[in-house]
Design an enzyme around this catalytic site. Structure first.
Site, PDB file in Angstrom:
ATOM      1  CE1 TYR A 118     -76.390  18.706  93.362  1.00 57.21           C
ATOM      2  CE2 TYR A 118     -76.532  16.833  91.464  1.00 57.21           C
ATOM      3  CZ  TYR A 118     -75.568  17.651  92.412  1.00 57.21           C
ATOM      4  OH  TYR A 118     -74.312  17.408  92.521  1.00 57.21           O
ATOM      5  CB  SER A 120     -73.931  16.038  88.765  1.00 61.97           C
ATOM      6  OG  SER A 120     -74.579  14.886  88.887  1.00 61.97           O
TER       7      SER A 120
END
Length: 255
Positions: A160, A147
């Site tokens: 995350y 990400s």
């Protein structure tokens, strides 16, 4: 090229969102696909039909990507599927895509939430890849999905993003250790994408969508079709010399 000789990719979480788009674009590139799904067999069935309509051959298998004890049974099911559908014992490309999100600050995140993210995004990826290594053909490819949040910080994404940072390190080690087998490993790091991921907040919250657009050089949030074709391209022979790299696909977010 017949279906029996087409490369085969395994895409975890391939029944929806980025995974589904990736699977469809792989089919368009002449690559057959096994997708996994967590609970929505109907979505997986529809994705298989979409892939087959694009000229590919596909299968769907249930997988809880965060439940390591279930992996031996999954590997056994995959072996059976490869044999029954393709008369093959191995596959060529692994795309570790399955995942969930969490939007909570450091102060708000519970241990249970942290562990759930870790099991799916870090521990699960490590041990699923380990379990699948004997089934990946020499000269194959592994792509792990990270990400943009592993590069830049957005409050509420710490847990995350930590997992994705770990995946980027893991990918480099895979590239080093699997080099003797001719297997490459790379990380693809999408920016903010308008899907149903994490409650669909980028897609459905107009304020968040505008914020993302304002910090992205190309002036908009990403969509699945910005990512799937790129992954399919990375798995083509044109990119055989790309290895151990983190490739961000974010339209120039937070540069």
């Amino acid at each position: 090229m017949t279906n029996s000789t087409r490369p085969i990719a395994l895409v975890t979480g391939g029944s929806r969102g980025l995974g589904r788009n990736t699977a469809f674009n792989l089919a368009r590139k002449g690559i057959d696909v096994v997708i996994t799904y967590r609970s929505r067999a109907d979505e997986a069935k529809a994705a298989v039909a979409e892939i087959e309509a694009a000229g590919g051959r596909a299968a769907a298998l249930e997988l809880d990507a965060g439940a390591v004890p279930t992996f031996p049974a999954f590997v056994a099911a995959l072996k059976q599927t490869l044999q029954s559908t393709w008369q093959r014992n191995r596959f060529d490309f692994l795309v570790n895509n399955a995942g969930t999100g969490l939007r909570k600050t450091v102060a708000e995140t519970t241990e249970e939430e942290f562990d759930a993210l870790m099991n799916i995004h870090l521990k699960g990826v490590f041990f699923l890849t380990q379990a699948l290594l004997p089934l990946i053909n020499d000269g194959g490819r592994i792509i792990n999905i990270s990400s943009g949040l592993a590069r830049f910080a957005v409050p509420g994404s710490s847990a995350y993003a930590m997992m994705k940072g770990g995946i980027e390190v893991f990918t480099r080690y895979l590239a080093k250790e699997l080099g003797p087998r001719g297997i490459t490993a790379n990380t693809v790091a999408p920016g903010a994408i308008a899907t149903d991921f994490n409650g669909g907040h980028v897609r459905d919250d107009a304020d968040i969508n505008r914020m993302v657009a304002s910090v992205t050089a190309l002036g908009r949030a990403g969509v699945p079709d910005d990512i799937g074709p790129m992954i399919a391209s990375l798995l083509s022979d044109d990119n055989r010399w790309v290895n151990a790299q983190r490739i961000e696909v974010s339209g120039g977010m937070n540069i």
